[in-house]
Structure formats: C-alpha cells, structure tokens
Design an enzyme around this catalytic site. Sequence first.
Site, PDB file in Angstrom:
ATOM      1  N   TYR A  59      -5.310   0.515  -9.118  1.00 30.20           N
ATOM      2  CA  TYR A  59      -4.755   0.573  -7.769  1.00 30.20           C
ATOM      3  C   TYR A  59      -4.724  -0.810  -7.124  1.00 30.20           C
ATOM      4  O   TYR A  59      -3.694  -1.240  -6.599  1.00 30.20           O
ATOM      5  CB  TYR A  59      -5.573   1.546  -6.919  1.00 30.20           C
ATOM      6  CG  TYR A  59      -5.166   1.582  -5.473  1.00 30.20           C
ATOM      7  CD1 TYR A  59      -4.080   2.337  -5.058  1.00 30.20           C
ATOM      8  CD2 TYR A  59      -5.858   0.838  -4.511  1.00 30.20           C
ATOM      9  CE1 TYR A  59      -3.690   2.363  -3.720  1.00 30.20           C
ATOM     10  CE2 TYR A  59      -5.476   0.863  -3.180  1.00 30.20           C
ATOM     11  CZ  TYR A  59      -4.394   1.626  -2.798  1.00 30.20           C
ATOM     12  OH  TYR A  59      -4.012   1.645  -1.481  1.00 30.20           O
ATOM     13  N   ILE A  63       0.839  -1.200   0.000  1.00 26.96           N
ATOM     14  CA  ILE A  63       0.000   0.000   0.000  1.00 26.96           C
ATOM     15  C   ILE A  63       0.874   1.251   0.000  1.00 26.96           C
ATOM     16  O   ILE A  63       0.635   2.188  -0.773  1.00 26.96           O
ATOM     17  CB  ILE A  63      -0.967   0.000   1.208  1.00 26.96           C
ATOM     18  CG1 ILE A  63      -2.007  -1.113   1.052  1.00 26.96           C
ATOM     19  CG2 ILE A  63      -1.649   1.360   1.363  1.00 26.96           C
ATOM     20  CD1 ILE A  63      -2.864  -1.351   2.290  1.00 26.96           C
ATOM     21  N   ALA A 120       2.384   1.951  -3.397  1.00 26.85           N
ATOM     22  CA  ALA A 120       1.400   2.466  -4.357  1.00 26.85           C
ATOM     23  C   ALA A 120       0.946   3.874  -4.010  1.00 26.85           C
ATOM     24  O   ALA A 120       0.737   4.710  -4.891  1.00 26.85           O
ATOM     25  CB  ALA A 120       0.190   1.534  -4.414  1.00 26.85           C
ATOM     26  N   GLU A 121       0.794   4.147  -2.733  1.00 25.35           N
ATOM     27  CA  GLU A 121       0.254   5.434  -2.302  1.00 25.35           C
ATOM     28  C   GLU A 121       1.267   6.567  -2.369  1.00 25.35           C
ATOM     29  O   GLU A 121       0.939   7.666  -2.798  1.00 25.35           O
ATOM     30  CB  GLU A 121      -0.305   5.326  -0.875  1.00 25.35           C
ATOM     31  CG  GLU A 121      -1.553   4.480  -0.752  1.00 25.35           C
ATOM     32  CD  GLU A 121      -2.799   5.146  -1.301  1.00 25.35           C
ATOM     33  OE1 GLU A 121      -2.767   6.343  -1.647  1.00 25.35           O
ATOM     34  OE2 GLU A 121      -3.829   4.452  -1.387  1.00 25.35           O
ATOM     35  N   SER A 122       2.484   6.327  -1.900  1.00 26.11           N
ATOM     36  CA  SER A 122       3.439   7.439  -1.768  1.00 26.11           C
ATOM     37  C   SER A 122       4.833   7.140  -2.279  1.00 26.11           C
ATOM     38  O   SER A 122       5.687   8.031  -2.241  1.00 26.11           O
ATOM     39  CB  SER A 122       3.551   7.841  -0.288  1.00 26.11           C
ATOM     40  OG  SER A 122       4.166   6.788   0.442  1.00 26.11           O
TER      41      SER A 122
END
Length: 182
Positions: free
Chosen positions: A167, A79, A82-84
């Site tokens: 995502y 996560i 993918a997020e940051s």
Amino acid sequence: MNLDHVQEVRARIDELRNRFTEFDRPVQSADAVQPKKSFTDVLRESSESENMPCPAELEPMISVAAEKYGVPAAVIKGIIRAESGFRTNAVSRVGAKGLMQLMPGTAHALGVDPMSPEQNIDGGTRYIKQQIDKFGNLEHALAAYNAGSGAVQRYGGVPPYKETRRYVAEVLRNIDKYSGKE
C-alpha cells in the site's frame, strides 16, 4: 470510539487476510491451458497499467481539502487512487467506505458522511494530516492510514505486513504520477 483501536482491528484483519492468501491464488481452469487470474490480480494489473486521471468533478474538492489541511493534492489523489480507484460509492469487504475508504468509526469520529465525496475527502485528508503530524514522515503516516497508528508505533515504522508495505509503495508511486514526477 478510539481511532487507534479501530485502526488496530483493521490491521489485524489485514494481517489475517495476508495469512490466507492461498484462497486468492489463481485457479487452474478445466477448459483452459492458462490459470485464471484472481480478482485481486486483475484489480492490481488494471490499476497499475491504466493511466487513471483524477475525475474533473473531484478536483475542486481535493483542492479545497489540500489548502485547508496543507496536504499536497498529489498525496490526496494518490491515496484515493489506491483506496477506491476514484469510485465514490466504493465499500470494502471490511466496511471502509467512499473515495478514501474511511472505516465507519473513523468517519464518525471525524464527523463526516463517508459516502459524501466532499465529506469523505475532507475527513480522509484531515486524518492523513493527523498521521503526518503525529509521525513526521509521509511513509509512516501512510502506513498508519492503512494499518493503524498503533501498528506503526509498535514496529517503530512501517509494519512488516505485506499489504501495508504494498500500500505504501503504491501510494508513493501514485503521488509521483500526480506530481508529474513519473
């Protein structure tokens, strides 16, 4: 503030963003034969092509959250990547903050400072655990993390939003990488 409402607003913003993807298409350069790549394309290519190990300083925080909430460390790393892209100071154009890109309302409801790496990982892990418990399925939980639990409930699974589908697939690939399956 209702977390489902915040996530639904986020999903709606993402849906609108997907409708206007023509603004993010490559533009033909006047002085080059090849079209320029969009910022999104460059980010996606660099994210997919690089071996992006988890920074050593985050490992203990991820381990603590993984044990505390019973979420595999590979899921948390997947996560975060993918997020940051493991950037502790990341802020999205819609206001999501930190490693796990918590929206301000979500961070507030979780009682965490989203710019504190330790608190962000704790809050983000707690939130994904809530989604896993709610949906009983990692794919649906990841879709809820991205598009909101209301969207997952409304569609009975991963909503038909391009961004959310990408995502979920990206996080699952990342999980495989951090689990040693790839």
